[in-house]
Design a protein around this motif. Sequence first.
Motif, PDB file in Angstrom:
ATOM      1  N   THR A  41      30.207  20.196  50.840  1.00  0.00           N
ATOM      2  CA  THR A  41      30.546  21.024  49.921  1.00  0.00           C
ATOM      3  C   THR A  41      29.217  21.800  49.550  1.00  0.00           C
ATOM      4  O   THR A  41      28.288  21.314  49.808  1.00  0.00           O
ATOM      5  N   PRO A  42      29.247  22.770  48.740  1.00  0.00           N
ATOM      6  CA  PRO A  42      28.151  23.498  48.292  1.00  0.00           C
ATOM      7  C   PRO A  42      27.485  22.678  47.169  1.00  0.00           C
ATOM      8  O   PRO A  42      26.199  22.663  47.102  1.00  0.00           O
ATOM      9  N   TYR A  43      28.270  21.857  46.593  1.00  0.00           N
ATOM     10  CA  TYR A  43      27.743  20.783  45.528  1.00  0.00           C
ATOM     11  C   TYR A  43      26.883  19.702  46.221  1.00  0.00           C
ATOM     12  O   TYR A  43      26.064  19.504  45.854  1.00  0.00           O
ATOM     13  N   ASP A  44      27.313  19.458  47.614  1.00  0.00           N
ATOM     14  CA  ASP A  44      26.514  18.238  48.283  1.00  0.00           C
ATOM     15  C   ASP A  44      25.343  18.952  48.752  1.00  0.00           C
ATOM     16  O   ASP A  44      24.189  18.399  48.682  1.00  0.00           O
ATOM     17  N   GLN A  45      25.237  20.342  49.160  1.00  0.00           N
ATOM     18  CA  GLN A  45      24.229  20.926  49.693  1.00  0.00           C
ATOM     19  C   GLN A  45      23.092  20.974  48.493  1.00  0.00           C
ATOM     20  O   GLN A  45      21.797  20.995  48.707  1.00  0.00           O
ATOM     21  N   THR A  46      23.609  21.507  47.360  1.00  0.00           N
ATOM     22  CA  THR A  46      22.600  21.629  46.247  1.00  0.00           C
ATOM     23  C   THR A  46      22.012  20.191  45.773  1.00  0.00           C
ATOM     24  O   THR A  46      20.949  20.240  45.495  1.00  0.00           O
ATOM     25  N   ALA A  47      22.810  19.390  45.850  1.00  0.00           N
ATOM     26  CA  ALA A  47      22.312  17.801  45.438  1.00  0.00           C
ATOM     27  C   ALA A  47      21.414  17.414  46.451  1.00  0.00           C
ATOM     28  O   ALA A  47      20.430  16.768  46.058  1.00  0.00           O
ATOM     29  N   GLY A  81      19.280   2.096  45.808  1.00  0.00           N
ATOM     30  CA  GLY A  81      19.485   2.963  44.649  1.00  0.00           C
ATOM     31  C   GLY A  81      20.518   4.218  44.771  1.00  0.00           C
ATOM     32  O   GLY A  81      21.116   4.194  45.847  1.00  0.00           O
ATOM     33  N   GLU A  82      20.841   5.087  43.751  1.00  0.00           N
ATOM     34  CA  GLU A  82      21.729   6.344  43.933  1.00  0.00           C
ATOM     35  C   GLU A  82      21.316   7.324  43.151  1.00  0.00           C
ATOM     36  O   GLU A  82      20.754   7.113  41.898  1.00  0.00           O
ATOM     37  N   PHE A  83      21.263   8.362  43.680  1.00  0.00           N
ATOM     38  CA  PHE A  83      20.902   9.660  43.205  1.00  0.00           C
ATOM     39  C   PHE A  83      22.264  10.228  42.824  1.00  0.00           C
ATOM     40  O   PHE A  83      22.863  10.329  43.588  1.00  0.00           O
ATOM     41  N   ARG A  84      22.546  11.117  41.520  1.00  0.00           N
ATOM     42  CA  ARG A  84      23.595  11.715  41.091  1.00  0.00           C
ATOM     43  C   ARG A  84      23.325  12.778  40.490  1.00  0.00           C
ATOM     44  O   ARG A  84      22.693  12.898  39.678  1.00  0.00           O
ATOM     45  N   MET A  85      24.095  13.731  40.655  1.00  0.00           N
ATOM     46  CA  MET A  85      24.335  15.128  40.017  1.00  0.00           C
ATOM     47  C   MET A  85      25.475  15.535  39.734  1.00  0.00           C
ATOM     48  O   MET A  85      26.505  15.191  40.549  1.00  0.00           O
ATOM     49  N   SER A  86      25.944  15.931  38.504  1.00  0.00           N
ATOM     50  CA  SER A  86      26.992  16.590  38.084  1.00  0.00           C
ATOM     51  C   SER A  86      26.928  18.224  38.048  1.00  0.00           C
ATOM     52  O   SER A  86      25.742  18.809  37.780  1.00  0.00           O
ATOM     53  N   PHE A  87      28.010  18.848  38.371  1.00  0.00           N
ATOM     54  CA  PHE A  87      28.116  20.348  38.717  1.00  0.00           C
ATOM     55  C   PHE A  87      29.358  21.009  37.596  1.00  0.00           C
ATOM     56  O   PHE A  87      30.471  20.527  37.863  1.00  0.00           O
ATOM     57  N   HIS A  88      28.889  22.105  36.995  1.00  0.00           N
ATOM     58  CA  HIS A  88      29.814  22.877  36.649  1.00  0.00           C
ATOM     59  C   HIS A  88      30.532  23.662  37.700  1.00  0.00           C
ATOM     60  O   HIS A  88      30.102  23.736  38.710  1.00  0.00           O
ATOM     61  N   LYS A  89      31.668  24.256  37.481  1.00  0.00           N
ATOM     62  CA  LYS A  89      32.572  25.133  38.555  1.00  0.00           C
ATOM     63  C   LYS A  89      31.889  26.151  38.924  1.00  0.00           C
ATOM     64  O   LYS A  89      31.781  26.540  40.047  1.00  0.00           O
ATOM     65  N   ASP A  90      30.556  26.571  38.272  1.00  0.00           N
ATOM     66  CA  ASP A  90      29.976  27.849  38.939  1.00  0.00           C
ATOM     67  C   ASP A  90      28.702  27.363  39.561  1.00  0.00           C
ATOM     68  O   ASP A  90      27.987  28.263  40.215  1.00  0.00           O
ATOM     69  N   GLY A  91      28.442  26.110  39.971  1.00  0.00           N
ATOM     70  CA  GLY A  91      27.593  25.536  40.453  1.00  0.00           C
ATOM     71  C   GLY A  91      26.299  25.276  39.951  1.00  0.00           C
ATOM     72  O   GLY A  91      25.397  24.738  40.628  1.00  0.00           O
ATOM     73  N   SER A  92      26.150  25.562  38.601  1.00  0.00           N
ATOM     74  CA  SER A  92      24.791  24.819  38.121  1.00  0.00           C
ATOM     75  C   SER A  92      25.300  23.481  37.854  1.00  0.00           C
ATOM     76  O   SER A  92      26.260  23.023  37.469  1.00  0.00           O
ATOM     77  N   ALA A  93      23.864  22.744  37.765  1.00  0.00           N
ATOM     78  CA  ALA A  93      23.939  21.278  37.402  1.00  0.00           C
ATOM     79  C   ALA A  93      23.908  21.052  36.187  1.00  0.00           C
ATOM     80  O   ALA A  93      23.236  21.589  35.183  1.00  0.00           O
ATOM     81  N   ALA A  94      24.918  20.169  35.577  1.00  0.00           N
ATOM     82  CA  ALA A  94      24.898  19.856  34.500  1.00  0.00           C
ATOM     83  C   ALA A  94      24.449  18.436  34.112  1.00  0.00           C
ATOM     84  O   ALA A  94      24.143  18.121  32.694  1.00  0.00           O
ATOM     85  N   GLY A  95      24.051  17.790  35.197  1.00  0.00           N
ATOM     86  CA  GLY A  95      23.200  16.260  34.701  1.00  0.00           C
ATOM     87  C   GLY A  95      22.603  15.606  36.093  1.00  0.00           C
ATOM     88  O   GLY A  95      22.998  16.153  37.241  1.00  0.00           O
ATOM     89  N   LEU A  96      21.639  14.789  35.936  1.00  0.00           N
ATOM     90  CA  LEU A  96      20.833  14.210  36.920  1.00  0.00           C
ATOM     91  C   LEU A  96      20.840  12.824  36.588  1.00  0.00           C
ATOM     92  O   LEU A  96      20.160  12.672  35.302  1.00  0.00           O
TER      93      LEU A  96
END
Length: 173
Positions: free
Chosen positions: A62-68, A142-157
């Motif tokens: 997904t675009p989220y996967d790519q950004t992360a 380990g694990e890397f995690r990012m959360s995203f808003h619907k607009d594609g901007s990152a809300a958390g890391l």
Amino acid sequence: MPHEATTCSSGRGQLVRVVTAVSLAACVLLPAGGLASAAMRAHAATTTVAGLVAAASPAARTPYDQTATQALDAIVSGNFADATAHFDPTLREALPPDALAGAWKSYQDTFGRYQSHGDPKDVTAGEFTVVSVPLTMEREAGEFRMSFHKDGSAAGLWLLKPGVPVLPVVRQS
């Protein structure tokens, strides 16, 4: 700052700012044994959900996967300004490039040097899409995690131990 992040009485923006800073600090500065429980509490405060729904398979990027994964690659290569390029204003304020660099150093001090990562997996949590990427580190997974808003901007890391669940939050009125 509350130990249990279950309410949002002072406004969403302030809560997200506080929780983001606490979450990252808890995830990279606590001993490995306390890492998961602190990360679960802190991460839960940014996620408001009625339920969790699994999304993309490893083959479906997904675009989220790519950004992360781009952010993760930037972190690993030491380019923390690029890693923060998609942060929303609240996350950008809470986690500027120099703070992310310090967090990554602390994480590697605990888990060992980064070696590789696996395929991202997405979970929809309320208004957010959360992308988790398994990490192979020198001493411990380990694990890397990012959360995203619907607009594609990152809300958390987050930089976590593997298996920390994305938890729903019960908001009190």
